[in-house]
Design a protein around this motif. Structure first.
Motif, PDB file in Angstrom:
ATOM      1  N   ALA A  39       0.836  -1.201   0.000  1.00 36.85           N
ATOM      2  CA  ALA A  39       0.000   0.000   0.000  1.00 36.85           C
ATOM      3  C   ALA A  39       0.875   1.258   0.000  1.00 36.85           C
ATOM      4  O   ALA A  39       0.576   2.230  -0.706  1.00 36.85           O
ATOM      5  CB  ALA A  39      -0.926  -0.005   1.214  1.00 36.85           C
ATOM      6  N   GLY A  40       1.958   1.230   0.762  1.00 34.35           N
ATOM      7  CA  GLY A  40       2.877   2.369   0.770  1.00 34.35           C
ATOM      8  C   GLY A  40       3.540   2.569  -0.579  1.00 34.35           C
ATOM      9  O   GLY A  40       3.748   3.701  -1.019  1.00 34.35           O
ATOM     10  N   ALA A  41       3.877   1.467  -1.255  1.00 26.77           N
ATOM     11  CA  ALA A  41       4.495   1.566  -2.572  1.00 26.77           C
ATOM     12  C   ALA A  41       3.524   2.172  -3.585  1.00 26.77           C
ATOM     13  O   ALA A  41       3.918   3.010  -4.407  1.00 26.77           O
ATOM     14  CB  ALA A  41       4.957   0.189  -3.039  1.00 26.77           C
ATOM     15  N   VAL A  42       2.263   1.777  -3.524  1.00 27.92           N
ATOM     16  CA  VAL A  42       1.259   2.343  -4.436  1.00 27.92           C
ATOM     17  C   VAL A  42       1.088   3.834  -4.158  1.00 27.92           C
ATOM     18  O   VAL A  42       1.040   4.651  -5.082  1.00 27.92           O
ATOM     19  CB  VAL A  42      -0.083   1.591  -4.300  1.00 27.92           C
ATOM     20  N   PHE A  43       1.017   4.201  -2.876  1.00 31.71           N
ATOM     21  CA  PHE A  43       0.878   5.621  -2.529  1.00 31.71           C
ATOM     22  C   PHE A  43       2.095   6.417  -2.993  1.00 31.71           C
ATOM     23  O   PHE A  43       1.958   7.500  -3.569  1.00 31.71           O
ATOM     24  CB  PHE A  43       0.689   5.796  -1.022  1.00 31.71           C
ATOM     25  N   LEU A  44       3.286   5.881  -2.741  1.00 28.56           N
ATOM     26  CA  LEU A  44       4.511   6.587  -3.144  1.00 28.56           C
ATOM     27  C   LEU A  44       4.564   6.766  -4.654  1.00 28.56           C
ATOM     28  O   LEU A  44       4.890   7.849  -5.147  1.00 28.56           O
ATOM     29  CB  LEU A  44       5.743   5.820  -2.657  1.00 28.56           C
ATOM     30  N   HIS A  45       4.205   5.729  -5.388  1.00 30.60           N
ATOM     31  CA  HIS A  45       4.247   5.816  -6.851  1.00 30.60           C
ATOM     32  C   HIS A  45       3.202   6.790  -7.372  1.00 30.60           C
ATOM     33  O   HIS A  45       3.512   7.721  -8.111  1.00 30.60           O
ATOM     34  CB  HIS A  45       4.037   4.432  -7.464  1.00 30.60           C
ATOM     35  N   ASP A  46       1.931   6.577  -6.993  1.00 28.25           N
ATOM     36  CA  ASP A  46       0.842   7.368  -7.561  1.00 28.25           C
ATOM     37  C   ASP A  46       0.725   8.760  -6.951  1.00 28.25           C
ATOM     38  O   ASP A  46       0.280   9.692  -7.614  1.00 28.25           O
ATOM     39  CB  ASP A  46      -0.491   6.636  -7.380  1.00 28.25           C
ATOM     40  N   GLY A  47       1.115   8.907  -5.690  1.00 32.31           N
ATOM     41  CA  GLY A  47       0.944  10.191  -5.021  1.00 32.31           C
ATOM     42  C   GLY A  47       2.152  11.093  -5.056  1.00 32.31           C
ATOM     43  O   GLY A  47       2.034  12.307  -4.900  1.00 32.31           O
ATOM     44  N   VAL A  48       3.336  10.511  -5.255  1.00 34.28           N
ATOM     45  CA  VAL A  48       4.548  11.316  -5.215  1.00 34.28           C
ATOM     46  C   VAL A  48       5.315  11.248  -6.542  1.00 34.28           C
ATOM     47  O   VAL A  48       5.594  12.269  -7.161  1.00 34.28           O
ATOM     48  CB  VAL A  48       5.460  10.876  -4.045  1.00 34.28           C
ATOM     49  N   LEU A  49       5.674  10.039  -6.963  1.00 33.12           N
ATOM     50  CA  LEU A  49       6.557   9.905  -8.120  1.00 33.12           C
ATOM     51  C   LEU A  49       5.912  10.345  -9.432  1.00 33.12           C
ATOM     52  O   LEU A  49       6.552  11.020 -10.239  1.00 33.12           O
ATOM     53  CB  LEU A  49       7.051   8.463  -8.238  1.00 33.12           C
ATOM     54  N   VAL A  50       4.671   9.961  -9.663  1.00 32.47           N
ATOM     55  CA  VAL A  50       4.030  10.328 -10.934  1.00 32.47           C
ATOM     56  C   VAL A  50       3.823  11.844 -11.043  1.00 32.47           C
ATOM     57  O   VAL A  50       4.207  12.433 -12.065  1.00 32.47           O
ATOM     58  CB  VAL A  50       2.710   9.546 -11.127  1.00 32.47           C
ATOM     59  N   PRO A  51       3.269  12.521 -10.023  1.00 31.62           N
ATOM     60  CA  PRO A  51       3.160  13.984 -10.152  1.00 31.62           C
ATOM     61  C   PRO A  51       4.513  14.669 -10.284  1.00 31.62           C
ATOM     62  O   PRO A  51       4.668  15.626 -11.050  1.00 31.62           O
ATOM     63  CB  PRO A  51       2.459  14.414  -8.861  1.00 31.62           C
ATOM     64  N   MET A  52       5.519  14.168  -9.556  1.00 33.43           N
ATOM     65  CA  MET A  52       6.844  14.758  -9.649  1.00 33.43           C
ATOM     66  C   MET A  52       7.425  14.561 -11.056  1.00 33.43           C
ATOM     67  O   MET A  52       8.048  15.461 -11.617  1.00 33.43           O
ATOM     68  CB  MET A  52       7.767  14.131  -8.607  1.00 33.43           C
ATOM     69  N   THR A  53       7.200  13.387 -11.636  1.00 34.93           N
ATOM     70  CA  THR A  53       7.690  13.105 -12.980  1.00 34.93           C
ATOM     71  C   THR A  53       7.057  14.043 -14.001  1.00 34.93           C
ATOM     72  O   THR A  53       7.749  14.596 -14.855  1.00 34.93           O
ATOM     73  CB  THR A  53       7.396  11.645 -13.358  1.00 34.93           C
ATOM     74  N   PHE A  54       5.754  14.235 -13.900  1.00 41.15           N
ATOM     75  CA  PHE A  54       5.089  15.143 -14.829  1.00 41.15           C
ATOM     76  C   PHE A  54       5.576  16.576 -14.641  1.00 41.15           C
ATOM     77  O   PHE A  54       5.806  17.296 -15.613  1.00 41.15           O
ATOM     78  CB  PHE A  54       3.567  15.080 -14.667  1.00 41.15           C
ATOM     79  N   GLY A  55       5.749  17.006 -13.406  1.00 45.12           N
ATOM     80  CA  GLY A  55       6.209  18.365 -13.142  1.00 45.12           C
ATOM     81  C   GLY A  55       7.615  18.609 -13.653  1.00 45.12           C
ATOM     82  O   GLY A  55       7.887  19.599 -14.347  1.00 45.12           O
ATOM     83  N   VAL A  56       8.536  17.708 -13.326  1.00 45.34           N
ATOM     84  CA  VAL A  56       9.920  17.863 -13.774  1.00 45.34           C
ATOM     85  C   VAL A  56      10.007  17.727 -15.290  1.00 45.34           C
ATOM     86  O   VAL A  56      10.732  18.487 -15.948  1.00 45.34           O
ATOM     87  CB  VAL A  56      10.832  16.829 -13.070  1.00 45.34           C
ATOM     88  N   GLY A  57       9.264  16.801 -15.865  1.00 42.26           N
ATOM     89  CA  GLY A  57       9.281  16.633 -17.317  1.00 42.26           C
ATOM     90  C   GLY A  57       8.767  17.865 -18.037  1.00 42.26           C
ATOM     91  O   GLY A  57       9.356  18.310 -19.032  1.00 42.26           O
ATOM     92  N   GLY A  58       7.687  18.449 -17.534  1.00 44.55           N
ATOM     93  CA  GLY A  58       7.156  19.668 -18.148  1.00 44.55           C
ATOM     94  C   GLY A  58       8.111  20.840 -18.024  1.00 44.55           C
ATOM     95  O   GLY A  58       8.327  21.595 -18.979  1.00 44.55           O
ATOM     96  N   ALA A  59       8.723  20.979 -16.844  1.00 46.76           N
ATOM     97  CA  ALA A  59       9.681  22.069 -16.651  1.00 46.76           C
ATOM     98  C   ALA A  59      10.906  21.882 -17.538  1.00 46.76           C
ATOM     99  O   ALA A  59      11.402  22.839 -18.143  1.00 46.76           O
ATOM    100  CB  ALA A  59      10.092  22.136 -15.181  1.00 46.76           C
ATOM    101  N   LEU A  60      11.376  20.652 -17.628  1.00 47.70           N
ATOM    102  CA  LEU A  60      12.541  20.372 -18.469  1.00 47.70           C
ATOM    103  C   LEU A  60      12.225  20.626 -19.940  1.00 47.70           C
ATOM    104  O   LEU A  60      13.056  21.146 -20.679  1.00 47.70           O
ATOM    105  CB  LEU A  60      12.991  18.929 -18.256  1.00 47.70           C
ATOM    106  N   TRP A  61      11.026  20.299 -20.358  1.00 45.27           N
ATOM    107  CA  TRP A  61      10.634  20.525 -21.747  1.00 45.27           C
ATOM    108  C   TRP A  61      10.593  22.022 -22.054  1.00 45.27           C
ATOM    109  O   TRP A  61      10.959  22.454 -23.140  1.00 45.27           O
ATOM    110  CB  TRP A  61       9.289  19.858 -22.007  1.00 45.27           C
ATOM    111  N   ARG A  62      10.150  22.824 -21.085  1.00 44.12           N
ATOM    112  CA  ARG A  62      10.121  24.274 -21.293  1.00 44.12           C
ATOM    113  C   ARG A  62      11.524  24.870 -21.324  1.00 44.12           C
ATOM    114  O   ARG A  62      11.817  25.767 -22.108  1.00 44.12           O
ATOM    115  CB  ARG A  62       9.305  24.951 -20.187  1.00 44.12           C
ATOM    116  N   VAL A  63      12.381  24.384 -20.441  1.00 41.60           N
ATOM    117  CA  VAL A  63      13.744  24.905 -20.377  1.00 41.60           C
ATOM    118  C   VAL A  63      14.499  24.631 -21.671  1.00 41.60           C
ATOM    119  O   VAL A  63      15.289  25.453 -22.124  1.00 41.60           O
ATOM    120  CB  VAL A  63      14.490  24.303 -19.162  1.00 41.60           C
ATOM    121  N   THR A  64      14.245  23.481 -22.276  1.00 45.26           N
ATOM    122  CA  THR A  64      14.963  23.107 -23.497  1.00 45.26           C
ATOM    123  C   THR A  64      14.194  23.497 -24.762  1.00 45.26           C
ATOM    124  O   THR A  64      14.476  22.970 -25.833  1.00 45.26           O
ATOM    125  CB  THR A  64      15.227  21.596 -23.517  1.00 45.26           C
ATOM    126  N   SER A  65      13.280  24.440 -24.656  1.00 46.54           N
ATOM    127  CA  SER A  65      12.431  24.782 -25.807  1.00 46.54           C
ATOM    128  C   SER A  65      13.213  25.413 -26.950  1.00 46.54           C
ATOM    129  O   SER A  65      12.772  25.374 -28.088  1.00 46.54           O
ATOM    130  CB  SER A  65      11.301  25.714 -25.377  1.00 46.54           C
TER     131      SER A  65
END
Length: 143
Positions: A39-65
């Motif tokens: 249950a902790g692994a599911v929470f960590l993945h869906d609640g922390v890692l996925v939003p962080m991945t989208f945020g960092v990926g979007g920011a990185l895409w803007r920086v390298t525009s």
């Protein structure tokens, strides 16, 4: 292709059934933490890692525009490889010196990680520069 999908699904269900059967037949008191850990692994993945991945990926895409699309892909791949290698090495680095048997973690994983990240950085920089030089240039913009 439908038959391949059916075979893969049946194989996955079969392997899951073997795993559940093994858990039920070999259940011990020390395995009670397993549902909590899952249950902790599911929470960590869906609640922390996925939003962080989208945020960092979007920011990185803007920086390298300003880069060519193929060069952007190299930079993004290098950053993700760096993050992946760091996440994989953190448990090894933190466990160093904690284990009773010195042969369990025999290497200096921090130095190994730094070398690996250096190689990733150099390869990413070379690949990005090659992609920038090979990118088609816009004509008529030199003024």
């Amino acid at each position: 292709m439908r038959w391949l999908r059916v075979v893969l699904v049946l194989g996955g269900v079969g392997l899951a059934a073997v795993g559940v059967g093994g858990l039920l037949t070999h259940w011990t008191a020390s395995l009670w933490f397993l549902p909590l850990w899952l249950a902790g692994a599911v929470f960590l993945h869906d609640g922390v890692l996925v939003p962080m991945t989208f945020g960092v990926g979007g920011a990185l895409w803007r920086v390298t525009s300003g880069l060519a699309p193929s060069a952007r892909q190299c930079v993004v791949a290098g950053v993700w490889l760096t993050a992946l290698m760091t996440v994989l090495a953190i448990p090894l680095i933190l466990r160093r010196g904690v284990v009773a048997n010195a042969t369990v973690l025999p290497s200096n994983y921090l130095i190994d990680l730094l070398w690996t990240l250096g190689v990733i950085a150099v390869v990413t920089a070379i690949a990005t520069l090659v992609r920038i030089r090979r990118a088609p240039r816009k004509r008529g913009t030199d003024s």
